[in-house]
Scaffold this motif. Structure first.
Motif, mmCIF file in Angstrom:
data_model
loop_
_atom_site.group_PDB
_atom_site.id
_atom_site.type_symbol
_atom_site.label_atom_id
_atom_site.label_comp_id
_atom_site.label_asym_id
_atom_site.label_seq_id
_atom_site.Cartn_x
_atom_site.Cartn_y
_atom_site.Cartn_z
ATOM 1 N N LYS A 1 0.825 -1.209 0.000
ATOM 2 C CA LYS A 1 0.000 0.000 0.000
ATOM 3 C C LYS A 1 0.858 1.257 0.000
ATOM 4 O O LYS A 1 0.489 2.270 -0.594
ATOM 5 C CB LYS A 1 -0.963 -0.005 1.177
ATOM 6 N N TYR A 2 2.024 1.211 0.672
ATOM 7 C CA TYR A 2 2.883 2.394 0.723
ATOM 8 C C TYR A 2 3.524 2.650 -0.646
ATOM 9 O O TYR A 2 3.607 3.795 -1.102
ATOM 10 C CB TYR A 2 3.960 2.222 1.796
ATOM 11 N N GLU B 1 2.457 1.619 -3.685
ATOM 12 C CA GLU B 1 1.456 2.032 -4.668
ATOM 13 C C GLU B 1 0.973 3.456 -4.397
ATOM 14 O O GLU B 1 0.808 4.253 -5.329
ATOM 15 C CB GLU B 1 0.263 1.078 -4.640
ATOM 16 N N SER B 2 0.763 3.783 -3.130
ATOM 17 C CA SER B 2 0.286 5.123 -2.777
ATOM 18 C C SER B 2 1.313 6.177 -3.152
ATOM 19 O O SER B 2 0.965 7.232 -3.703
ATOM 20 C CB SER B 2 -0.026 5.194 -1.278
ATOM 21 N N ASP C 1 1.272 6.630 -6.923
ATOM 22 C CA ASP C 1 0.097 7.373 -7.381
ATOM 23 C C ASP C 1 0.243 8.871 -7.106
ATOM 24 O O ASP C 1 -0.078 9.711 -7.961
ATOM 25 C CB ASP C 1 -1.169 6.853 -6.681
ATOM 26 N N ILE C 2 0.748 9.205 -5.925
ATOM 27 C CA ILE C 2 0.906 10.617 -5.559
ATOM 28 C C ILE C 2 1.954 11.281 -6.445
ATOM 29 O O ILE C 2 1.769 12.405 -6.927
ATOM 30 C CB ILE C 2 1.284 10.743 -4.068
ATOM 31 N N ARG D 1 -8.504 6.054 -3.739
ATOM 32 C CA ARG D 1 -7.803 4.764 -3.631
ATOM 33 C C ARG D 1 -6.706 4.842 -2.568
ATOM 34 O O ARG D 1 -6.541 3.921 -1.758
ATOM 35 C CB ARG D 1 -7.211 4.378 -4.985
ATOM 36 N N VAL D 2 -5.962 5.933 -2.573
ATOM 37 C CA VAL D 2 -4.914 6.120 -1.567
ATOM 38 C C VAL D 2 -5.527 6.266 -0.174
ATOM 39 O O VAL D 2 -5.073 5.647 0.795
ATOM 40 C CB VAL D 2 -4.047 7.354 -1.909
ATOM 41 N N TYR E 1 -6.575 3.144 1.712
ATOM 42 C CA TYR E 1 -5.542 2.368 2.385
ATOM 43 C C TYR E 1 -5.321 2.826 3.824
ATOM 44 O O TYR E 1 -4.929 2.028 4.685
ATOM 45 C CB TYR E 1 -4.212 2.480 1.633
#
Length: 217
Positions: free
Chosen positions: A2-3, A5-6, A9-10, A53-54, A57
């Motif tokens: 999750k970290y 991917e987040s 994305d950011i 989405r972020v 999480y």
């Protein structure tokens, strides 16, 4: 996961929005505006889906509806993005207006938007039907194929734009399995990462072209 991917994305969203603003500030001509607005629409449209989405999480809340609305908005903004890509192709290569081609491009885009807006898509739930995932993407893929063919046809004329046709092709190859079957095989969602990389490289093409002293080279 999750970290990573987040963070990705950011970084992508910040890159897209910043690049779009820079291009618009750098270039005041029609070509520059098309590239700048296309980049901003890409980034801002994806934000409607990626931000929830972020948050999903890290925040203990139900983001199902927000994620669905985000997917709907992104579906429409991506369609607009490819309309701008069509007009960008015209301006960059000095192509004359082809009425039949223009009608085809806008027809596919209109059908795509209408299909996305229909309630049968069930955007606000997690169980959107696979059939509608296929139907709404048929005109979108047709639109993408037109853009690929147009940039491929002129690929040797301007060096900076040579990879555009390939980047768009790859983005669709990564996107189609997700759009059609991610609801059945969630792991396919990972293909959105290389798809996003393709768009970042496409933005890089815009940045290079916008930064040239002589943009006709």
């Amino acid at each position: 996961m999750k970290y990573g991917e987040s963070a990705f994305d950011i970084i992508y969203l910040l890159f897209a929005v910043t690049a779009g603003i820079w291009i618009l500030c750098r270039r005041k001509d029609v070509t520059g505006k098309l590239m700048g607005y296309a980049t901003l629409i890409l980034g801002c449209g994806d934000a409607f889906h990626l931000v929830p989405r972020v948050l999903n999480y890290f925040v203990d809340a139900d983001f199902t509806a927000w994620l669905g609305v985000g997917k709907l908005v992104t579906s429409i903004t991506m369609t607009i993005f490819y309309l701008l890509m069509y007009h960008l192709w015209q301006k960059v290569y000095g192509e004359r207006e082809n009425k039949a081609l223009c009608v085809a491009v806008y027809l596919f885009a209109a059908v795509r938007v209408v299909l996305c807006l229909l309630p049968q898509n069930r955007w606000l739930t997690n169980d959107g039907p696979v059939l509608w995932g296929i139907l709404r993407n048929i005109p979108f893929v047709a639109l993408g194929c037109i853009i690929v063919c147009l940039f491929f046809k002129n690929r040797k004329e301007i060096r900076t734009f040579r990879p555009v046709w390939l980047l768009v092709t790859l983005s669709f190859l990564f996107y189609i399995p997700v759009a059609v079957a991610a609801g059945i095989v969630p792991m396919l969602g990972m293909l959105m990462l290389p798809k996003t990389v393709c768009y970042m490289l496409l933005i890089g093409v815009f940045l290079r072209y916008a930064g040239r002293a002589d943009a006709s080279v």
